[in-house]
Design a protein around this motif. Structure first.
Motif, PDB file in Angstrom:
ATOM      1  N   VAL A   7      29.660  13.560  -5.444  1.00  0.00           N
ATOM      2  CA  VAL A   7      29.820  12.265  -4.769  1.00  0.00           C
ATOM      3  C   VAL A   7      29.193  12.319  -3.382  1.00  0.00           C
ATOM      4  N   GLN A   8      29.508  13.385  -2.640  1.00  0.00           N
ATOM      5  CA  GLN A   8      28.920  13.575  -1.324  1.00  0.00           C
ATOM      6  C   GLN A   8      27.667  14.435  -1.449  1.00  0.00           C
ATOM      7  N   SER A   9      26.598  13.995  -0.811  1.00  0.00           N
ATOM      8  CA  SER A   9      25.388  14.820  -0.813  1.00  0.00           C
ATOM      9  C   SER A   9      25.612  16.032   0.076  1.00  0.00           C
ATOM     10  N   GLU A  10      24.997  17.130  -0.308  1.00  0.00           N
ATOM     11  CA  GLU A  10      25.115  18.390   0.417  1.00  0.00           C
ATOM     12  C   GLU A  10      23.728  18.837   0.866  1.00  0.00           C
ATOM     13  N   PRO A  11      23.657  19.816   1.786  1.00  0.00           N
ATOM     14  CA  PRO A  11      22.349  20.320   2.216  1.00  0.00           C
ATOM     15  C   PRO A  11      21.456  20.743   1.041  1.00  0.00           C
ATOM     16  N   GLU A  12      22.081  21.285   0.008  1.00  0.00           N
ATOM     17  CA  GLU A  12      21.306  21.718  -1.157  1.00  0.00           C
ATOM     18  C   GLU A  12      20.609  20.533  -1.835  1.00  0.00           C
ATOM     19  N   ASP A  13      21.230  19.352  -1.770  1.00  0.00           N
ATOM     20  CA  ASP A  13      20.594  18.166  -2.353  1.00  0.00           C
ATOM     21  C   ASP A  13      19.322  17.812  -1.595  1.00  0.00           C
ATOM     22  N   THR A  14      19.386  17.890  -0.267  1.00  0.00           N
ATOM     23  CA  THR A  14      18.187  17.637   0.531  1.00  0.00           C
ATOM     24  C   THR A  14      17.080  18.611   0.141  1.00  0.00           C
ATOM     25  N   GLU A  15      17.431  19.894   0.040  1.00  0.00           N
ATOM     26  CA  GLU A  15      16.424  20.906  -0.257  1.00  0.00           C
ATOM     27  C   GLU A  15      15.833  20.720  -1.656  1.00  0.00           C
ATOM     28  N   ARG A  16      16.665  20.414  -2.633  1.00  0.00           N
ATOM     29  CA  ARG A  16      16.155  20.212  -3.992  1.00  0.00           C
ATOM     30  C   ARG A  16      15.241  18.985  -4.057  1.00  0.00           C
TER      31      ARG A  16
ATOM     32  N   GLY B  91      12.681  -3.933  -1.373  1.00  0.00           N
ATOM     33  CA  GLY B  91      11.582  -4.374  -2.207  1.00  0.00           C
ATOM     34  C   GLY B  91      10.373  -3.459  -2.239  1.00  0.00           C
ATOM     35  N   PHE B  92      10.543  -2.198  -1.884  1.00  0.00           N
ATOM     36  CA  PHE B  92       9.424  -1.265  -1.939  1.00  0.00           C
ATOM     37  C   PHE B  92       9.228  -0.754  -3.369  1.00  0.00           C
ATOM     38  N   GLU B  93       7.996  -0.577  -3.752  1.00  0.00           N
ATOM     39  CA  GLU B  93       7.694   0.095  -5.011  1.00  0.00           C
ATOM     40  C   GLU B  93       8.136   1.549  -4.865  1.00  0.00           C
ATOM     41  N   HIS B  94       8.910   2.044  -5.820  1.00  0.00           N
ATOM     42  CA  HIS B  94       9.472   3.381  -5.637  1.00  0.00           C
ATOM     43  C   HIS B  94       9.714   4.080  -6.964  1.00  0.00           C
ATOM     44  N   LYS B  95       9.890   5.370  -6.866  1.00  0.00           N
ATOM     45  CA  LYS B  95      10.215   6.191  -8.023  1.00  0.00           C
ATOM     46  C   LYS B  95      11.299   7.175  -7.616  1.00  0.00           C
ATOM     47  N   VAL B  96      12.389   7.230  -8.381  1.00  0.00           N
ATOM     48  CA  VAL B  96      13.477   8.174  -8.109  1.00  0.00           C
ATOM     49  C   VAL B  96      13.125   9.495  -8.783  1.00  0.00           C
ATOM     50  N   VAL B  97      13.043  10.551  -7.977  1.00  0.00           N
ATOM     51  CA  VAL B  97      12.648  11.861  -8.510  1.00  0.00           C
ATOM     52  C   VAL B  97      13.785  12.869  -8.493  1.00  0.00           C
ATOM     53  N   TYR B  98      14.933  12.473  -7.897  1.00  0.00           N
ATOM     54  CA  TYR B  98      16.065  13.410  -7.826  1.00  0.00           C
ATOM     55  C   TYR B  98      17.377  12.633  -7.822  1.00  0.00           C
ATOM     56  N   GLN B  99      18.367  13.156  -8.519  1.00  0.00           N
ATOM     57  CA  GLN B  99      19.715  12.583  -8.527  1.00  0.00           C
ATOM     58  C   GLN B  99      20.719  13.666  -8.130  1.00  0.00           C
ATOM     59  N   GLN B 100      21.533  13.394  -7.118  1.00  0.00           N
ATOM     60  CA  GLN B 100      22.564  14.355  -6.725  1.00  0.00           C
ATOM     61  C   GLN B 100      23.684  14.356  -7.767  1.00  0.00           C
ATOM     62  N   GLU B 101      24.370  15.479  -7.855  1.00  0.00           N
ATOM     63  CA  GLU B 101      25.433  15.609  -8.840  1.00  0.00           C
ATOM     64  C   GLU B 101      26.796  15.228  -8.272  1.00  0.00           C
TER      65      GLU B 101
ATOM     66  N   SER C 178       0.812  -1.219   0.000  1.00  0.00           N
ATOM     67  CA  SER C 178       0.000   0.000   0.000  1.00  0.00           C
ATOM     68  C   SER C 178       0.846   1.270   0.000  1.00  0.00           C
ATOM     69  N   VAL C 179       2.148   1.115  -0.108  1.00  0.00           N
ATOM     70  CA  VAL C 179       3.056   2.268  -0.040  1.00  0.00           C
ATOM     71  C   VAL C 179       3.815   2.411  -1.347  1.00  0.00           C
ATOM     72  N   HIS C 180       3.844   3.617  -1.864  1.00  0.00           N
ATOM     73  CA  HIS C 180       4.683   3.941  -3.019  1.00  0.00           C
ATOM     74  C   HIS C 180       5.641   5.035  -2.557  1.00  0.00           C
ATOM     75  N   ILE C 181       6.943   4.769  -2.646  1.00  0.00           N
ATOM     76  CA  ILE C 181       7.957   5.690  -2.119  1.00  0.00           C
ATOM     77  C   ILE C 181       8.554   6.519  -3.252  1.00  0.00           C
ATOM     78  N   TYR C 182       8.592   7.807  -3.030  1.00  0.00           N
ATOM     79  CA  TYR C 182       9.252   8.753  -3.928  1.00  0.00           C
ATOM     80  C   TYR C 182      10.526   9.210  -3.225  1.00  0.00           C
ATOM     81  N   THR C 183      11.655   9.097  -3.894  1.00  0.00           N
ATOM     82  CA  THR C 183      12.905   9.324  -3.185  1.00  0.00           C
ATOM     83  C   THR C 183      13.999   9.818  -4.127  1.00  0.00           C
ATOM     84  N   ALA C 184      15.203   9.990  -3.570  1.00  0.00           N
ATOM     85  CA  ALA C 184      16.381  10.420  -4.329  1.00  0.00           C
ATOM     86  C   ALA C 184      17.245   9.207  -4.656  1.00  0.00           C
ATOM     87  N   GLY C 185      18.167   9.401  -5.593  1.00  0.00           N
ATOM     88  CA  GLY C 185      19.010   8.305  -6.037  1.00  0.00           C
ATOM     89  C   GLY C 185      20.052   7.884  -5.020  1.00  0.00           C
ATOM     90  N   GLY C 186      20.592   6.691  -5.199  1.00  0.00           N
ATOM     91  CA  GLY C 186      21.723   6.192  -4.410  1.00  0.00           C
ATOM     92  C   GLY C 186      21.461   6.142  -2.924  1.00  0.00           C
TER      93      GLY C 186
END
Length: 378
Positions: free
Chosen positions: A93-102, A81-91, A62-70
Motif C-alpha cells: 500500500v505504501q511505496s518504499e525506497p525499493e519501489d523507487t529503485e525498481r 491528459g499526458f500520453e503515458h505508459k505504466v512500466v511498474y506497479q508497487q506491491e 511531444s512528450v510520452h511519459i513512462y511511469t509507475a502505477g497509482g
C-alpha cells in the motif's frame, strides 16, 4: 520546432516531505510516515509534481511519459491528459525506497531521455544507486531535506528545464552531488551531511539549485550585531509573538536571549520567553491567527531558499496570516555574497503566494544595518 516523442521517465515518492509540516524533520521509514499521517499531515509530492508538469502542457503532444502505477505517477499524468505508459506497479500500500529503485531500473531499460523524480535527498539516493551517471535526471523538490544539487530550485523550474529539452534547446549536462543527512541526528539538532554519489543533471543555472553549504556562521561579531538588532525590536514589542525559524543564524539570536532553541525546527517567543517549542504547522497556525506576529527567518547558505527547505511548518496558510510586511529576514553579508548574485527563493508550494512574496525585501545584516535583496519570481 519541438522534438517528437520525448521519452520522459517519471517517478514520484508520494510520501516525500510528509513529516515536514508536523515537525518530524523527515519522512524516512514507515513508522515516521504513519506518525505523520496520524498527526494530520497530507501528502504533497503529487501536487508539487503537478506544478512541474503544468510547464509541459504546451508541449504535451511531444512528450510520452513512462511511469509507475497509482500515486507514484500514473494517477497524476492520466488526470493531466499526458500520453503515458505504466512500466511498474508497487506491491504494498505504501511505496518504499525499493519501489523507487525498481521503477528507475525499468525506466533505464525503456531508454528514456530523462528521469524526472519527485522527493527529497533520500529519493535522490535511491535514484543514484540505480542510475549513477548513466542518463540525465532532474529532481522536483518535495522532501524535507534538500541538500543535493540534483534538484531544481522549485517544481516549476524543473518543468521549465524539461520543456527546454523537449523543445530541442541546447541544455548542457553537468555532474551534481547527491547529498543526504542522518535523520536521527537531524532530529537531535545535528546536521551530518555526506556525499553519496553524483548524477548528471541539465545545468540551466537559473533553475538548478546549488548543494547546500553546511556549517555555522563563523563571524560571531556580525551575528552578535544582528542578534542585538532583533532583540531590541523584541523588547520594543513585548506583546508580539516572534516565530523563530530554523537555522544557525536564528539559533544564535535564541542563544543571545538565553533561550533553548530548536535548531532545525520552529519555536515561538513572546516577551523573551519561549511559549511553544518545535511546533508543527497546525499548532503554529493557531498561535498566529489572532495576535500581531513577526517571523524571524534566515536563508539557506549557497542556495538562497527562505521557504520550502526544512521549514515546512511555516505553511502557506501561516505565511498569509503573518503577512509579508512582518517577515524579519536575517543574514550576514558574507552569506548573501555567497549566493553570487542569485536571488532568494520562496518555494512554499503555493504559486500565488510565491508571486506575492517576490520582489525586493529588507535583510537585516547587522545592528540597524539592512540591505535590499530580491526574492525571485518564477
Amino acid at each position: 520546432m519541438t522534438m517528437t516523442h520525448f521519452k520522459l521517465g517519471l517517478v514520484i515518492n508520494p510520501f516525500a516531505g510528509i513529516g515536514g509540516s508536523v515537525a518530524l524533520k523527515g519522512s524516512d521509514g514507515m513508522q515516521t510516515r504513519d506518525k505523520a499521517l496520524a498527526l494530520g499531515a497530507t501528502k504533497l509530492a503529487n501536487s508539487r509534481t503537478r506544478l512541474a508538469l503544468q510547464e509541459l502542457l504546451g508541449v504535451k503532444d511531444s512528450v510520452h511519459i513512462y511511469t509507475a502505477g497509482g500515486e507514484m505517477g500514473e494517477a497524476l499524468v492520466a488526470e493531466m491528459g499526458f500520453e503515458h505508459k505504466v512500466v511498474y506497479q508497487q506491491e504494498a500500500v505504501q511505496s518504499e525506497p525499493e519501489d523507487t529503485e525498481r521503477c528507475v531500473h525499468i525506466l533505464q531499460q525503456q531508454g528514456v531521455d530523462l528521469i524526472l523524480f519527485a522527493g527529497g535527498d533520500g529519493t535522490a539516493r535511491n535514484v543514484c544507486r540505480i542510475v549513477g551517471e548513466s542518463l540525465p535526471v532532474l529532481g522536483v523538490p518535495a522532501g524535507c531535506k534538500i541538500h543535493s544539487g540534483v534538484y531544481a530550485v522549485t517544481p516549476q523550474a524543473a518543468g521549465r528545464v524539461v520543456a527546454m529539452m523537449v523543445n530541442g534547446e541546447i541544455v548542457t549536462l553537468q555532474e551534481a552531488d547527491v547529498m543526504d543527512i542522518d535523520e536521527t541526528l537531524f532530529r537531535q539538532g545535528r546536521v551530518n551531511a555526506r556525499q553519496y554519489g553524483e548524477m548528471r543533471v541539465p545545468s540551466e543555472l537559473r533553475y538548478i539549485q546549488a548543494v547546500k553549504m553546511g556549517g555555522k556562521e563563523s563571524d560571531e561579531l556580525v551575528l552578535s550585531d544582528i542578534a542585538a538588532h532583533v532583540i531590541e525590536f523584541m523588547d520594543e514589542h513585548p506583546e508580539r509573538l516572534f516565530v523563530m525559524g530554523s537555522g544557525s543564524t536564528v539559533g544564535f539570536i535564541m542563544q543571545e536571549l538565553g533561550l533553548e532553541n530548536t535548531l532545525l525546527g520552529v519555536d515561538i517567543v513572546q516577551n523573551r520567553q519561549v511559549v511553544a517549542h518545535d511546533v508543527m504547522a497546525s499548532t503554529l497556525l493557531e498561535y498566529v491567527s489572532n495576535v500581531p506576529v513577526t517571523l524571524v527567518i534566515t536563508l539557506i547558505g549557497g542556495q538562497g531558499h527562505i521557504f520550502g527547505r526544512g521549514n515546512q511548518q511555516i505553511s502557506p496558510e501561516v505565511l498569509r496570516k503573518i503577512g509579508r510586511d512582518n517577515l524579519l529576514l536575517v543574514a550576514t553579508k558574507s552569506k548573501l555574497q555567497g549566493l553570487k548574485g542569485k536571488p532568494l527563493i520562496a518555494d512554499t508550494g503555493d504559486i500565488a503566494l510565491d508571486a506575492h512574496l517576490a520582489g525586493m525585501i529588507c535583510v537585516t545584516t547587522g545592528y540597524k544595518d539592512q540591505v535590499l535583496y530580491p526574492i525571485a519570481k518564477f
